[in-house]
Design an enzyme around this catalytic site. Structure first.
Site: not given
Length: 899
Positions: A24, A111, A113, A115, A338, A340, A385
């Site tokens: 990203e 990432d 997750d 999103e 990470y 989040r 995670h």
């Protein structure tokens, strides 16, 4: 030699092929490129490359006639979304396509997750690769983790993609259907959101509790007892617990309306407490009982997203948004895992690293025989995670990182918490002592004291958690009491009556609001930072110190939502929606059926569409009006802000006043101030009445124009365009003037502006007042004046001198004024921060970055931590650049695939 990031020349590896890795952010790409080496090209998508259209102008022409076009979601066809590509991402998408054309494999390394999974799917759908596609996942950016992830990719998880897409569609439907109701019934340009509106309601409800709160006043007695022994401590303080067996009332015994709710409690007033204290002085006392219990405190688990936000708020005064911004940089540069995550588990490697470092720093006696294992209690937690911890198989101490400023401070917080989580319990002893004595009237009074001693600090050597309530004792705080036994005699050094008042419930801080949202299972923890940022930016909430204060506008919005969209801001309903979204993620629910029930309704229950169409019975004035407690005054929220209304008499409410501070007495003070409609007299030249007024942008003077003469009998009234109608002259008061002292002469001078000085080079020169202060103007050229009074004294000759001088720009045009306050050094820039007065009000600056004080910030009380937060947010905003434009493509359902 490692490949250079994003360069095709680094591509081939002796026929092994080129692998394109897309992440990203550029920072993340740069770090990962160094770890993968030859044969890999690492490039960034620079965030999201496409989304639902942000406005009607972004909807493609062929869809504009569709009834669902404004939503960007085809609600009639399985809620199919219409995606548009950001214009500012066109060049980057073209670059990615070019690199992909020369690659043999594609690794989507966004990432891990929901999103991130959705971004990966969007990249695959837009780039349309003809080579094998792999999903590369990792939760820390270290060499071993990146190389392991590249060697063990997986497929796209379409359940996660569906879940994220459903959330995005749900939020779009909620925001685009409910927000227009707010525009029509409260104020234009407002917004509603699935979690945003519920968070606002929580803050408003807490303020309602504070407004309704009635303080209770009660008294008790504190005594200082002497043991008569040589052993320290020789004295201790104890509080009165009971009189003749009847417990003395404390704050917990009173209801929020001030009434005593515990019937058998003894409520002492001032007179009774002072009299009892007098009767208990110089009386003999003895220890009634001593109770000792072992004390144990277990370590706190490692950080997850919400607990990191809470502790960074308490210890570092970071906002949730700023915490995540700093954590993102630490993650992308390989310092932490990470950030989040809902998980509090640690990998075996991390546990080993933490235990090894704890033993090295504090000694083997501080590390338990067996590793500590933590399990998440968060419902629907994403356990993909680890907890947030220092990256790597061995942890760098903060001093070894080379970090500075806020990144150093946040890393240190994470490092300490992680190390402490693998250390031994703290141990000690808690002690409770009861003391009795008899008054001169034969009343038996019992006093109590509690203490705590720590015999082994364990994990507290490394980390101590903070509390939202500053009056709460820290876990490492000891209260030592004398070593006493039953029947030991004591003497009273002092016996004093003490008065207390109950306090209203504390306002939410960012830390406590995050905690409340998580405990109620509202929204996703990873979104709390942006949610709090949104309600602050929208003006629903402002800060006073660290407290979150709702605006009167928030009261009106919440009032409307509660009365007409009750389910949408119901805490349980919102939590159940989150459950449904998680069921979709687990494959236990089908998203189209779920969205259909929410939007169109089911089994007789109204859906969102019907709720937002039937708004005719909403009383716009009623939902924006609130009676002021103890008065005949109404608080109303109008188009230009909140005001007080009493039988037609109106007065504006100052922007920085908190709703619970607006009492009947305060309202009377506001009404007693000059109304701003003070008649000053008549202009001798025109005969017009001159008045002084209080306006939205400050006090000013103006003239009242006579009404147009009525048409003669039989003639029709001529219609005049608003633009052609005569306009009254107006003039803002100088800073040295006030509404209650401005005179007619002052007003006539102000109305004479702009003043023509003459001509220079054939062009008129005028002196006038503007939004940036007083200045002279010739054509398109201008120069600032030193003071407003110079507007009436500056001459053409002086103007000629000023125009001959180079034009100065910025806040330094006039002589630099002394700072209002010096706050200390900014943790990030290491430069001194001061508060200054600017054209638009006070601001903080470190000499490089300026940030205006926000609503609720005060020059007298702003701290260096708050100033640092404002400066950091300003730097982040500047770095992010301007707005974005979009081009369009429509999502094809068939394009979704897990390949």
């Amino acid at each position: 030699m490692p490949a250079k990031n994003g360069t095709a020349s680094s591509g081939r590896n002796n026929g092994a092929g080129t692998r394109l890795v897309i992440v990203e952010s550029p920072a993340k790409a740069k770090t990962i490129a160094g770890y993968l080496g030859r044969g890999y090209i690492v490039e960034s998508s620079i965030g999201h490359i496409r989304d639902l259209p942000g406005s009607a102008s972004e909807v493609p022409a062929k869809y504009k006639g569709e009834p669902w076009a404004k939503l960007g979601v085809n609600v009639e066809h399985d809620f199919e979304p219409l995606y548009v590509v950001n214009t500012d991402k066109r060049a980057q998408v073209a670059k990615l396509k070019k690199l992909l054309a020369e690659a043999d494999e594609l690794f989507l390394a966004t990432d891990e997750d929901r999103e991130g999974e959705a971004i990966a799917w969007h990249l695959q759908d837009v780039l349309k690769p003809k080579v094998p596609v792999h999903r590369m996942v990792f939760n820390e950016i270290t060499k071993d983790a990146i190389q392991r992830a590249a060697a063990n990719p997986r497929q796209l998880n379409m359940r996660l993609v569906d879940a994220q897409e459903t959330r995005r569609i749900l939020d779009r439907l909620y925001g685009y259907e409910v927000s227009p109701v707010l525009w029509k019934k409260v104020m234009p340009k407002l917004s509603a959101g699935r979690v945003q509106s519920v968070a606002t309601r929580l803050v408003v409800e807490r303020e309602r509790e504070r407004i309704a709160f009635v303080p209770a006043h009660y008294w008790d007695i504190a005594a200082q007892f002497d043991t008569g022994k040589d052993e320290e401590p020789t004295a201790f303080k104890a509080g009165l617990i009971s009189v003749d067996g009847k417990r003395v009332a404390q704050g917990r015994d009173f209801a929020s309306d001030g009434r005593l709710k515990t019937k058998d409690a003894l409520h002492l007033d001032e007179a009774a407490a002072r009299a009892l204290a007098e009767r208990l002085r110089e009386r003999p006392y003895a220890v009634k009982s001593v109770e000792r219990k072992p004390y144990t405190r277990k370590p706190y688990p490692p950080f997850r997203t919400t607990t990191l936000q809470q502790e960074a708020s308490r210890k570092l005064s970071f906002s949730a948004k700023y915490t995540m911004s700093v954590a993102q940089k630490l993650y992308e540069n390989g310092f932490i895992t990470y950030m989040r995550t809902d998980s509090i588990t640690l990998s075996e490697t991390a546990i080993t690293a933490a235990r090894r470092q704890a033993a090295s720093l504090f000694g083997g006696e501080y590390v338990p025989d067996k590793p500590r294992v933590y399990a998440s209690k968060v419902k629907n937690a994403q356990e993909a995670h680890e907890a947030i911890r220092p990256a790597g198989e061995s942890f760098r101490t903060p001093a070894e990182t080379g970090l500075s400023g806020d990144q150093f401070r946040l890393y240190e917080l994470i490092w300490k918490r992680t190390i402490a989580s693998q250390m031994k319990d703290a141990a000690g002893q808690s002690v409770s002592i009861r003391v009795t004595g008899v008054s001169t009237r034969n009343e038996t009074a019992e006093f109590g004291a509690t203490g705590k001693t720590i015999t082994f600090h364990g994990f507290l050597k490394a980390y101590v958690e903070s509390a939202d309530d500053p009056s709460t004792d820290r876990d490492d705080q000891e209260r030592r009491l004398p070593n006493l036994t039953e029947n030991d005699p004591l003497s009273a050094l002092a016996v004093d009556a003490e008065g207390h008042s109950t306090r209203p419930p504390a306002r939410y801080t960012e830390a406590s609001l995050v905690k409340e949202l998580e405990e109620r299972e509202i929204g996703r923890p990873s979104t709390y930072a942006s949610i709090i940022g949104t309600i602050l930016d929208r003006g629903y909430v402002f800060k006073k110190g660290t407290a979150l204060v709702p605006s009167f506008l928030a009261f009106a919005v919440v009032n409307l939502l509660e009365q007409h969209f009750g389910n949408l801001v119901d805490y349980d309903f919102t939590a159940h929606m989150e459950d449904g979204l998680d069921e979709i993620a687990r494959g236990e629910a089908e998203r189209v059926r779920w969205l259909t029930r929410f939007y169109f309704g089911d089994n007789g229950e109204e859906g969102l569409k019907d709720l937002t169409e039937d708004i005719g019975d909403i009383d716009a004035k009623g939902i924006s009006s609130f009676p002021l407690k103890g008065s005949d005054i109404m608080v109303r929220v109008g188009r230009y802000g909140p005001y007080l209304d009493r039988e037609g008499a109106r007065v504006n409410i100052p922007e920085d006043i908190a709703p619970d501070e607006l009492t009947a007495d305060k309202a009377e003070e506001l009404f007693a101030q000059p109304s701003g409609d003070r008649e000053l007299g008549k202009d001798p030249e025109t005969g017009h009445t001159i008045v002084a007024k209080s306006g939205r942008f400050g006090p000013y003077v103006t003239e009242i124009l006579p009404e147009a003469a009525p048409p003669a009998e039989g003639e029709k009234k001529k219609r005049t365009k608003k633009a052609d109608a005569p306009k009254p002259r107006t003039g803002s008061l100088f800073k040295s003037m006030s509404l209650d002292t401005v005179t007619l002469d002052d007003a006539l001078k102000l109305l004479s502006l702009p003043r023509t000085l003459g001509e220079l080079d054939g062009e008129p020169v005028t002196a006038q007042n503007g939004r940036f202060g007083p200045y002279i103007k010739r054509g398109t050229d201008s120069r600032s004046l030193g003071s407003e009074e110079e507007l009436f004294t500056v001459t053409l000759e002086k103007a000629k001198e000023l125009f001959a001088q180079p034009k100065q720009r910025g806040r330094g045009r006039a002589a630099a004024a002394a700072p209002l306050r010096e706050l200390g050094d900014d943790p990030a820039s290491k430069k001194p921060v001061v508060v200054k007065e600017g054209r638009f009000g006070p601001y903080v600056t470190d000499g490089e970055t300026n940030a205006s004080l926000r609503k609720g910030d005060e020059v007298e009380s702003i701290t260096i931590q708050r100033a640092a937060e404002l400066l950091a947010e300003r730097r982040e905003k500047v770095a992010a650049g301007g707005g974005k434009k979009k081009t369009t493509t429509r999502r094809r359902t068939s394009a979704k695939s897990g390949s």
